[in-house]
Design a protein around this motif. Structure first.
Motif, mmCIF file in Angstrom:
data_model
loop_
_atom_site.group_PDB
_atom_site.id
_atom_site.type_symbol
_atom_site.label_atom_id
_atom_site.label_comp_id
_atom_site.label_asym_id
_atom_site.label_seq_id
_atom_site.Cartn_x
_atom_site.Cartn_y
_atom_site.Cartn_z
ATOM 1 N N MET A 55 0.828 -1.196 0.000
ATOM 2 C CA MET A 55 0.000 0.000 0.000
ATOM 3 C C MET A 55 0.871 1.259 0.000
ATOM 4 S SD MET A 55 -1.394 2.647 2.104
ATOM 5 C CE MET A 55 -0.810 2.113 3.667
ATOM 6 N N SER A 56 1.958 1.244 0.751
ATOM 7 C CA SER A 56 2.807 2.434 0.847
ATOM 8 C C SER A 56 3.475 2.783 -0.482
ATOM 9 C CB SER A 56 3.866 2.241 1.936
ATOM 10 O OG SER A 56 4.862 1.321 1.520
ATOM 11 N N LEU A 57 3.609 1.810 -1.373
ATOM 12 C CA LEU A 57 4.198 2.061 -2.692
ATOM 13 C C LEU A 57 3.202 2.724 -3.649
ATOM 14 C CD1 LEU A 57 6.162 -1.282 -3.127
ATOM 15 C CD2 LEU A 57 7.136 1.003 -2.752
ATOM 16 N N ARG A 58 1.903 2.646 -3.353
ATOM 17 C CA ARG A 58 0.884 3.170 -4.256
ATOM 18 C C ARG A 58 0.342 4.536 -3.865
ATOM 19 N NH1 ARG A 58 -1.137 -1.785 -3.146
ATOM 20 N NH2 ARG A 58 -2.985 -0.868 -2.206
ATOM 21 N N ILE A 59 0.603 4.991 -2.671
ATOM 22 C CA ILE A 59 -0.015 6.252 -2.239
ATOM 23 C C ILE A 59 0.700 7.436 -2.881
ATOM 24 C CG2 ILE A 59 -0.916 5.329 -0.076
ATOM 25 C CD1 ILE A 59 1.424 6.655 1.348
ATOM 26 N N SER A 60 -0.046 8.517 -3.051
ATOM 27 C CA SER A 60 0.525 9.689 -3.704
ATOM 28 C C SER A 60 0.670 10.881 -2.757
ATOM 29 C CB SER A 60 -0.341 10.086 -4.902
ATOM 30 O OG SER A 60 -1.656 10.350 -4.481
ATOM 31 N N ARG A 61 0.128 10.758 -1.565
ATOM 32 C CA ARG A 61 0.273 11.844 -0.590
ATOM 33 C C ARG A 61 0.344 11.252 0.811
ATOM 34 N NH1 ARG A 61 -5.581 14.794 -0.270
ATOM 35 N NH2 ARG A 61 -6.701 13.008 0.543
ATOM 36 N N ARG A 62 0.779 12.045 1.740
ATOM 37 C CA ARG A 62 0.947 11.600 3.123
ATOM 38 C C ARG A 62 -0.370 11.018 3.647
ATOM 39 N NH1 ARG A 62 4.912 12.629 6.836
ATOM 40 N NH2 ARG A 62 4.279 12.775 9.004
ATOM 41 N N THR A 63 -0.288 9.810 4.181
ATOM 42 C CA THR A 63 -1.467 9.074 4.623
ATOM 43 C C THR A 63 -1.227 8.490 6.005
ATOM 44 O OG1 THR A 63 -1.939 8.467 2.327
ATOM 45 C CG2 THR A 63 -3.016 7.162 4.051
ATOM 46 N N PHE A 64 -2.125 8.786 6.935
ATOM 47 C CA PHE A 64 -2.031 8.211 8.272
ATOM 48 C C PHE A 64 -2.815 6.911 8.307
ATOM 49 C CE2 PHE A 64 -0.774 12.506 9.008
ATOM 50 C CZ PHE A 64 0.185 12.401 9.996
ATOM 51 N N VAL A 65 -2.169 5.876 8.796
ATOM 52 C CA VAL A 65 -2.772 4.552 8.903
ATOM 53 C C VAL A 65 -3.023 4.290 10.388
ATOM 54 C CG1 VAL A 65 -2.490 2.100 8.442
ATOM 55 C CG2 VAL A 65 -1.513 3.787 6.857
ATOM 56 N N VAL A 66 -4.285 4.322 10.795
ATOM 57 C CA VAL A 66 -4.637 4.134 12.202
ATOM 58 C C VAL A 66 -4.666 2.641 12.504
ATOM 59 C CG1 VAL A 66 -6.340 4.575 13.999
ATOM 60 C CG2 VAL A 66 -5.960 6.271 12.189
ATOM 61 N N LEU A 67 -3.886 2.233 13.472
ATOM 62 C CA LEU A 67 -3.816 0.837 13.903
ATOM 63 C C LEU A 67 -4.265 0.752 15.352
ATOM 64 C CD1 LEU A 67 -0.265 0.086 12.451
ATOM 65 C CD2 LEU A 67 -2.446 -0.595 11.453
ATOM 66 N N ASP A 68 -4.905 -0.358 15.693
ATOM 67 C CA ASP A 68 -5.256 -0.535 17.103
ATOM 68 C C ASP A 68 -4.062 -1.173 17.817
ATOM 69 O OD1 ASP A 68 -5.331 -3.257 16.513
ATOM 70 O OD2 ASP A 68 -7.504 -3.324 16.399
ATOM 71 N N ASN A 69 -4.262 -1.636 18.994
ATOM 72 C CA ASN A 69 -3.140 -2.150 19.777
ATOM 73 C C ASN A 69 -2.990 -3.665 19.699
ATOM 74 O OD1 ASN A 69 -1.572 -0.050 21.405
ATOM 75 N ND2 ASN A 69 -3.680 0.688 21.431
ATOM 76 N N ALA A 70 -3.383 -4.254 18.581
ATOM 77 C CA ALA A 70 -3.164 -5.683 18.389
ATOM 78 C C ALA A 70 -1.654 -5.961 18.415
ATOM 79 C CB ALA A 70 -3.751 -6.137 17.055
ATOM 80 N N SER A 71 -1.287 -7.109 18.905
ATOM 81 C CA SER A 71 0.139 -7.426 19.028
ATOM 82 C C SER A 71 0.856 -7.383 17.684
ATOM 83 C CB SER A 71 0.335 -8.786 19.701
ATOM 84 O OG SER A 71 -0.304 -9.801 18.951
ATOM 85 N N VAL A 72 0.175 -7.760 16.589
ATOM 86 C CA VAL A 72 0.830 -7.705 15.278
ATOM 87 C C VAL A 72 1.095 -6.276 14.826
ATOM 88 C CG1 VAL A 72 -0.055 -9.934 14.494
ATOM 89 C CG2 VAL A 72 -1.338 -7.860 13.976
ATOM 90 N N HIS A 73 0.421 -5.301 15.394
ATOM 91 C CA HIS A 73 0.646 -3.897 15.040
ATOM 92 C C HIS A 73 1.784 -3.281 15.837
ATOM 93 C CE1 HIS A 73 -3.902 -3.728 13.934
ATOM 94 N NE2 HIS A 73 -3.205 -4.426 13.075
ATOM 95 N N ARG A 74 2.158 -3.913 16.948
ATOM 96 C CA ARG A 74 3.179 -3.348 17.836
ATOM 97 C C ARG A 74 4.487 -4.129 17.819
ATOM 98 N NH1 ARG A 74 1.688 -4.642 22.600
ATOM 99 N NH2 ARG A 74 -0.208 -5.755 22.084
ATOM 100 N N CYS A 75 4.614 -5.120 16.986
ATOM 101 C CA CYS A 75 5.766 -6.025 17.030
ATOM 102 C C CYS A 75 7.033 -5.388 16.439
ATOM 103 C CB CYS A 75 5.435 -7.327 16.312
ATOM 104 S SG CYS A 75 5.312 -7.131 14.547
#
Length: 151
Positions: A55-75
């Protein structure tokens, strides 16, 4: 199941299959543009990181990706890849614990389970997978969410 009814004195049973777990990783913006994936496998950091990397390779402007506190998001893997994604314009943001109201994707999950999936969709594994993927694919065209509170 989000709701149900029955006649007085009637027993209602819905057969269930043990062992199936449907995992969804998805993102939506206030214009109803959805991107994500579903899997019946465990949600791993590798899967999430691969998705965010592509996804980060396709974006054209600064984009915030909101993640919850799942362990896979904090590893560790996510922490290591964060600088790469930020250089590309994708900025991961870990929401504070117990704050689903800060993530509009939580509205999507609530509406998906409460309105778009019917009780009959839960009868069999195949029907649940099909109905879920059908609903997610229709977001933005056939199905829309009205996000009334602007950020």
């Amino acid at each position: 199941m989000p709701y149900g009814w029955q006649f007085r004195g009637e027993d209602v049973c819905i057969p269930s299959e043990r062992g199936l777990r449907l995992n969804i990783f998805g993102m939506i913006d206030r214009r109803n543009r959805y991107e994500g994936f579903t899997t019946t496998e465990n949600m791993t950091a590798d899967k999430v990181a691969d998705f965010l990397d592509r996804m980060s390779l396709r974006i054209s402007r600064r984009t915030f990706v909101v993640l919850d506190n799942a362990s896979v998001h904090r590893c560790r893997l996510m922490r290591e890849l964060r600088p790469v994604w930020e250089k590309r314009g994708a900025v991961p943001f870990l929401s504070p614990p117990y704050s689903p109201h800060l993530n509009i994707a939580e509205t999507l999950w609530r509406i998906l389970k409460g309105k778009w999936l019917r009780p009959v969709d839960y009868l069999y594994t195949d029907t649940l997978l099909y109905a879920t993927n059908r609903a997610l694919a229709a977001i933005g065209s056939g199905l829309k969410i009205s996000f009334t509170h602007a950020a």
